[in-house]
Design a protein around this motif. Structure first.
Motif, PDB file in Angstrom:
ATOM      1  N   UNK A 117      -0.899  11.457 -15.677  1.00  0.00           N
ATOM      2  CA  UNK A 117       0.515  11.849 -15.763  1.00  0.00           C
ATOM      3  C   UNK A 117       0.883  12.745 -14.583  1.00  0.00           C
ATOM      4  N   UNK A 118       2.181  12.898 -14.357  1.00  0.00           N
ATOM      5  CA  UNK A 118       2.694  13.759 -13.280  1.00  0.00           C
ATOM      6  C   UNK A 118       2.086  13.373 -11.934  1.00  0.00           C
ATOM      7  N   UNK A 119       2.030  12.083 -11.674  1.00  0.00           N
ATOM      8  CA  UNK A 119       1.389  11.581 -10.453  1.00  0.00           C
ATOM      9  C   UNK A 119       2.222  11.892  -9.225  1.00  0.00           C
ATOM     10  N   UNK A 120       1.565  12.407  -8.184  1.00  0.00           N
ATOM     11  CA  UNK A 120       2.191  12.702  -6.894  1.00  0.00           C
ATOM     12  C   UNK A 120       1.405  11.984  -5.808  1.00  0.00           C
ATOM     13  N   UNK A 121       1.979  10.922  -5.213  1.00  0.00           N
ATOM     14  CA  UNK A 121       1.218  10.081  -4.286  1.00  0.00           C
ATOM     15  C   UNK A 121       0.827  10.803  -2.996  1.00  0.00           C
ATOM     16  N   UNK A 122      -0.312  10.373  -2.444  1.00  0.00           N
ATOM     17  CA  UNK A 122      -0.780  10.873  -1.149  1.00  0.00           C
ATOM     18  C   UNK A 122      -0.826   9.711  -0.155  1.00  0.00           C
ATOM     19  N   UNK A 123      -1.780   8.777  -0.359  1.00  0.00           N
ATOM     20  CA  UNK A 123      -1.854   7.584   0.482  1.00  0.00           C
ATOM     21  C   UNK A 123      -1.516   6.359  -0.360  1.00  0.00           C
ATOM     22  N   UNK A 124      -1.888   5.178   0.102  1.00  0.00           N
ATOM     23  CA  UNK A 124      -1.521   3.932  -0.565  1.00  0.00           C
ATOM     24  C   UNK A 124      -2.003   3.890  -2.019  1.00  0.00           C
ATOM     25  N   UNK A 125      -3.248   4.296  -2.251  1.00  0.00           N
ATOM     26  CA  UNK A 125      -3.834   4.172  -3.588  1.00  0.00           C
ATOM     27  C   UNK A 125      -4.021   5.499  -4.294  1.00  0.00           C
ATOM     28  N   UNK A 199      -8.587   6.439   6.501  1.00  0.00           N
ATOM     29  CA  UNK A 199      -9.061   5.130   6.970  1.00  0.00           C
ATOM     30  C   UNK A 199     -10.018   4.489   5.981  1.00  0.00           C
ATOM     31  N   UNK A 200     -10.858   5.260   5.309  1.00  0.00           N
ATOM     32  CA  UNK A 200     -11.735   4.676   4.299  1.00  0.00           C
ATOM     33  C   UNK A 200     -10.922   4.129   3.130  1.00  0.00           C
ATOM     34  N   UNK A 201      -9.950   4.900   2.656  1.00  0.00           N
ATOM     35  CA  UNK A 201      -9.133   4.431   1.536  1.00  0.00           C
ATOM     36  C   UNK A 201      -8.359   3.180   1.916  1.00  0.00           C
ATOM     37  N   UNK A 202      -7.748   3.180   3.088  1.00  0.00           N
ATOM     38  CA  UNK A 202      -6.903   2.073   3.508  1.00  0.00           C
ATOM     39  C   UNK A 202      -7.703   0.811   3.805  1.00  0.00           C
ATOM     40  N   UNK A 203      -8.808   0.951   4.517  1.00  0.00           N
ATOM     41  CA  UNK A 203      -9.483  -0.226   5.048  1.00  0.00           C
ATOM     42  C   UNK A 203     -10.742  -0.653   4.296  1.00  0.00           C
ATOM     43  N   UNK A 204     -11.220   0.177   3.371  1.00  0.00           N
ATOM     44  CA  UNK A 204     -12.308  -0.262   2.496  1.00  0.00           C
ATOM     45  C   UNK A 204     -11.842  -0.428   1.053  1.00  0.00           C
ATOM     46  N   UNK A 205     -10.548  -0.146   0.801  1.00  0.00           N
ATOM     47  CA  UNK A 205      -9.883  -0.635  -0.388  1.00  0.00           C
ATOM     48  C   UNK A 205     -10.141   0.074  -1.698  1.00  0.00           C
ATOM     49  N   UNK A 206     -10.556   1.359  -1.679  1.00  0.00           N
ATOM     50  CA  UNK A 206     -10.780   2.067  -2.928  1.00  0.00           C
ATOM     51  C   UNK A 206     -10.153   3.455  -2.874  1.00  0.00           C
ATOM     52  N   UNK A 207      -9.886   4.017  -4.075  1.00  0.00           N
ATOM     53  CA  UNK A 207      -9.266   5.339  -4.144  1.00  0.00           C
ATOM     54  C   UNK A 207     -10.220   6.402  -4.670  1.00  0.00           C
ATOM     55  N   UNK A 208     -11.145   6.030  -5.539  1.00  0.00           N
ATOM     56  CA  UNK A 208     -12.040   7.020  -6.157  1.00  0.00           C
ATOM     57  C   UNK A 208     -13.372   7.052  -5.428  1.00  0.00           C
ATOM     58  N   UNK A 209     -13.701   8.183  -4.828  1.00  0.00           N
ATOM     59  CA  UNK A 209     -14.901   8.306  -4.004  1.00  0.00           C
ATOM     60  C   UNK A 209     -16.035   8.980  -4.767  1.00  0.00           C
ATOM     61  N   UNK A 640      -5.855   1.521  13.558  1.00  0.00           N
ATOM     62  CA  UNK A 640      -7.067   2.208  13.117  1.00  0.00           C
ATOM     63  C   UNK A 640      -8.313   1.399  13.445  1.00  0.00           C
ATOM     64  N   UNK A 641      -9.429   2.108  13.604  1.00  0.00           N
ATOM     65  CA  UNK A 641     -10.638   1.472  14.129  1.00  0.00           C
ATOM     66  C   UNK A 641     -11.346   0.581  13.114  1.00  0.00           C
ATOM     67  N   UNK A 642     -11.331   0.929  11.824  1.00  0.00           N
ATOM     68  CA  UNK A 642     -12.093   0.145  10.852  1.00  0.00           C
ATOM     69  C   UNK A 642     -11.540  -1.277  10.766  1.00  0.00           C
ATOM     70  N   UNK A 643     -10.237  -1.406  10.593  1.00  0.00           N
ATOM     71  CA  UNK A 643      -9.620  -2.734  10.528  1.00  0.00           C
ATOM     72  C   UNK A 643      -9.786  -3.470  11.854  1.00  0.00           C
ATOM     73  N   UNK A 644      -9.398  -2.830  12.939  1.00  0.00           N
ATOM     74  CA  UNK A 644      -9.314  -3.523  14.218  1.00  0.00           C
ATOM     75  C   UNK A 644     -10.678  -3.926  14.750  1.00  0.00           C
ATOM     76  N   UNK A 645     -11.637  -3.018  14.723  1.00  0.00           N
ATOM     77  CA  UNK A 645     -12.945  -3.329  15.295  1.00  0.00           C
ATOM     78  C   UNK A 645     -13.699  -4.361  14.459  1.00  0.00           C
ATOM     79  N   UNK A 646     -13.329  -4.502  13.196  1.00  0.00           N
ATOM     80  CA  UNK A 646     -13.909  -5.568  12.358  1.00  0.00           C
ATOM     81  C   UNK A 646     -13.585  -6.928  12.946  1.00  0.00           C
ATOM     82  N   UNK A 647     -12.376  -7.107  13.457  1.00  0.00           N
ATOM     83  CA  UNK A 647     -11.924  -8.407  13.926  1.00  0.00           C
ATOM     84  C   UNK A 647     -11.884  -8.533  15.459  1.00  0.00           C
ATOM     85  N   UNK A 648     -11.859  -7.403  16.153  1.00  0.00           N
ATOM     86  CA  UNK A 648     -11.787  -7.432  17.615  1.00  0.00           C
ATOM     87  C   UNK A 648     -13.048  -6.904  18.293  1.00  0.00           C
TER      88      UNK A 648
END
Length: 751
Positions: A117-125, A199-209, A640-648
């Protein structure tokens, strides 16, 4: 780089409803009265999506779901539906404020609900929230955590683990006491525990570390040292002294955070670090608890993301060994955001075997390993991609999965035995199926559609037998009887270099094959994504264009998933090149075969689709008269490097490739109309991309149109008004330059 469905997601800014017109004459079908009307009609095409917030409980013998703010439970065996929780009459503990929540989860013993409850967003997830525990037996609600980024009940239901402000905590219900487990957080640009950086949250796709061990004795968590990572700044320019937002984000070639995994004995507080035998720059994208209660599996990737190692760690001593290693000449996939695949390795309970999904054969398939690291057998085989494992029954030695065996346009459910025998298709209706399977693999919910059938949702047993049809969306069928709708037509064609491609087109209203029509390509194009399935079309923007005389089309360009690795990974180290060629070939094919006016063609997209638009205009000038690029990457060195260097690949391995894939290299080529759209508060594709392209175009004497929306995030829109304005501006741009229609409404006139 994950916003290919921007129009669908942003329609959540409004309440989607349509009041069907009264007294329609027989055979008369109503068209949209305006673009706003079209957007607001999205729900009438999408229909009912079925049970929301599904959670399997009681070991998989029941599932809960939300229905009109009530949490209800369904028993698949009896088909009995019962009320579990209603927030009516509940207030936040210690206050008179009515209780409401963002989301909920079940405890492993199915005796408690955990509310966020009372969620306040930070990044995407991620975001900060308060967490409340509801006891189903006592019907008592109490707060378990305040201002926590994540919180989760222990599997035994006796404690709540949480991360708050960069440290780990545990709350013991019996002792009614909170215990701090780490105390070494310094700052968000220094050291912190239990949550990911951007970058870890965005490009490795998880929110709970962090994760509980299955026996509730341990908590394994990530620790980040963010000090080496450069500081990204942005502002929305609000106020007398606009605030600068600071986020540590590594771009291509930048230093990454240093990361390590710690395991805490919750009872004693003892902490042991899991230190893999890696040197230099590497990632730890995943950890998994195995069926051995003292063994944690830890995955590493080198910076180039083409060498994966899976370690087994003894969490008591830190002793370890490598149990699986995989190398690839391009990249090793450990998840796929676009096909909703969170994991490529699976550890079934009560088994000393695990499964790894690899494309080593040229297609993604399941491989079976023992805990000794020895390959037992390849489970699935063939010239098709296994898409996603949906369930594993270790006792019956059976795996359930989604497959593209019928072709790249299809996602369909199958089962197979561990030894690779007994492959069975679970549903005979072709199309796009998304399966939510119970943990005990006895039941599954199947959400499916195809290009002629709106979304259907069924409850099934594990052999595919339909136990109950939950949603048939007859309302959508009724809506189509009274309203204009142009279905997608899927087709195959051959690219200029011989590649076989799947595409679709939507014909304009009152289509006359003897006439020529303007064409609009709605593109994304990013690697590992997938634009076209045999799926019911619900994009009302495309329908609006068709009703206004446009042909609309798209293609599963090279780089798309589910066509084999050769097709998907052909874009490696050369982003933009093959995708743009495929878009051009699609347009030329339609101009030759489908009544398209080759002098009136447009291409448009958001995020990677924005890049696809600008790169195609600049490297194939004169093919498209118009391009509309929202939030485009324009130089991969700015992403960002994680996404880009994976493909480039890392910059030092592919410097020439980065130059060739940059828009600025071809700025002098522009000869078509280009509308650029961006936000100044985009933490994903930074505004520098659009600004640097503008400078390059200006230096080449080229003019473009620009729309800036300062407060917006990725995708530029930040509320309903801004979203509608962007859509109207885009539509008028097409009208002006494809149809020479200058008699357009003044968007500033009061309504």
């Amino acid at each position: 780089m994950k916003i290919q469905f921007v129009r669908v997601s942003l329609t959540g800014l409004l309440s989607l409803c349509v009041i069907l017109p009264m007294g329609l004459k027989a055979q008369t079908k109503q068209a949209y009265t305006s673009l706003e009307d079209a957007i607001r009609s999205a729900g009438s095409l999408a229909g009912n999506a079925g049970p929301q917030s599904v959670n399997w409980t009681n070991g998989g013998n029941k599932y809960s779901f939300i229905d009109n703010d009530e949490i209800r439970s369904m028993d698949p065996q009896t088909l009995k539906d019962e009320l579990i929780f209603s927030n009516k009459g509940f207030t936040f503990p210690g206050s008179t404020k009515p209780f409401n929540y963002e989301s909920f989860q079940w405890s492993h013993d199915s005796k408690h609900l955990v509310f966020k409850a009372n969620f306040r967003p930070i990044y995407r997830r991620s975001g900060v929230a308060d967490y409340y525990i509801y006891d189903l037996e006592s019907k008592q609600l109490k707060r378990a955590a305040k201002d926590a980024r994540t919180a989760e009940l222990s599997p035994d239901g006796k404690k709540v683990g949480m991360e708050r402000d960069g440290n780990m905590f545990v709350y013991d219900f019996a002792a009614a006491k909170e215990k701090q487990l780490t105390a070494d957080k310094t700052s968000e640009n220094g050291t912190f525990n239990g949550h990911y950086d951007w970058v870890y949250e965005e490009e490795f796709g998880q929110a709970q570390a962090w994760n509980w061990s299955p026996d509730s004795r341990y908590m394994a968590f990530w620790q980040f040292n963010e000090r080496p990572v450069p500081d990204f700044q942005m502002t929305n320019f609000e106020g007398n002294h606009p605030e600068q937002v600071h986020i540590s984000i590594p771009q291509v070639g930048d230093p990454n955070p240093s990361v390590k995994i710690g395991v805490i004995d919750v009872a004693t507080g003892k902490k042991v670090w899991m230190t893999p035998d890696e040197t230099g720059d590497f990632y730890i994208p995943r950890i998994y608890w195995t069926s051995n209660p003292d063994v944690l599996a830890l995955m590493t990737l080198n910076r180039a993301q083409n060498h994966m190692k899976l370690y087994f760690f003894n969490v008591k001593t830190g002793e370890h060994h490598v149990v699986l290693e995989e190398k690839n000449s391009t990249w090793v996939a450990i998840f796929n955001f676009y096909t909703n695949v969170n994991d490529m390795v699976y550890f079934p309970e009560k088994s000393k075997e695990f499964f790894w999904v690899s494309d080593r054969s040229g297609y993604y398939h399941i491989y079976r390993y023992g805990y000794d690291g020895k390959l037992i057998n390849q489970v699935t085989k063939g010239n098709w991609d296994m898409i996603k494992v949906t369930g594993i029954d270790a006792e019956a030695k059976k795996i359930y999965y989604l497959s593209a065996e019928s072709g790249g346009l299809y996602q369909e459910p199958y089962s197979i035995n561990f030894d690779g025998s007994g492959e069975t298709r679970l549903f005979t209706i072709s199309g796009f199926h998304d399966v939510n399977m119970s943990p005990n693999t006895k039941y599954f919910l199947d959400t499916y559609s195809n290009h002629t059938t709106p979304t259907q949702v069924t409850l099934n047993d594990n052999k595919g037998k339909v136990l109950k049809t939950l949603v048939d969306n007859h309302e959508v069928s009724d809506y189509l009887k009274a309203h204009e709708y142009a279905p997608e037509t899927q087709f195959k064609f051959t690219a200029s270099d011989g590649a076989a491609l799947d595409g679709f087109y939507i014909k304009p209203a009152n289509f006359d094959p003897n006439k020529k029509y303007p064409l609009v390509l709605l593109v994304y194009g990013g690697p590992e994504s997938h634009e076209i399935f045999d799926q019911f079309g619900t994009d009302t923007w495309a329908q609006w264009l068709a009703q206004n005389g446009y042909m609309v089309a798209n293609v599963n360009n090279r780089g798309s998933a589910n066509y084999g690795s050769g097709f998907m990974k052909s874009v490696y180290k050369q982003l933009g090149k093959l995708e743009s060629s495929d878009f051009v070939d699609l347009a030329r094919y339609l101009a030759k075969n489908m009544s398209v006016d080759s002098t009136k063609m447009a291409i448009m997209g958001t995020s990677y689709g924005g890049y696809s638009t600008t790169y195609t205009l600049l490297t194939h000038p004169g093919v498209f008269k118009v391009g509309i690029a929202n939030s485009p990457v324009t130089d991969w060195r700015l992403y960002d490097d994680v996404y880009t260097e994976r493909y480039m690949a890392p910059l030092n391995e592919n410097k020439a490739g980065y130059i060739k894939s940059a828009d600025m290299t071809y700025a002098a080529n522009l000869k078509d109309h280009l509308l650029l759209i961006h936000s100044m508060s985009d933490d994903n594709v930074h505004p520098a991309n659009t600004m640097q392209l503008l400078t390059a175009l200006t230096n080449a004497g080229k003019d473009v149109d620009l729309r800036i929306y300062p407060p917006g995030a990725h995708g530029a829109a930040y509320n309903w008004q801004s979203y509608l304005l962007i859509e109207n501006v885009s539509f008028q741009y097409l009208e002006r330059y494809l149809k020479s229609n200058y008699d357009l409404p003044n968007l500033n006139e009061a309504k």
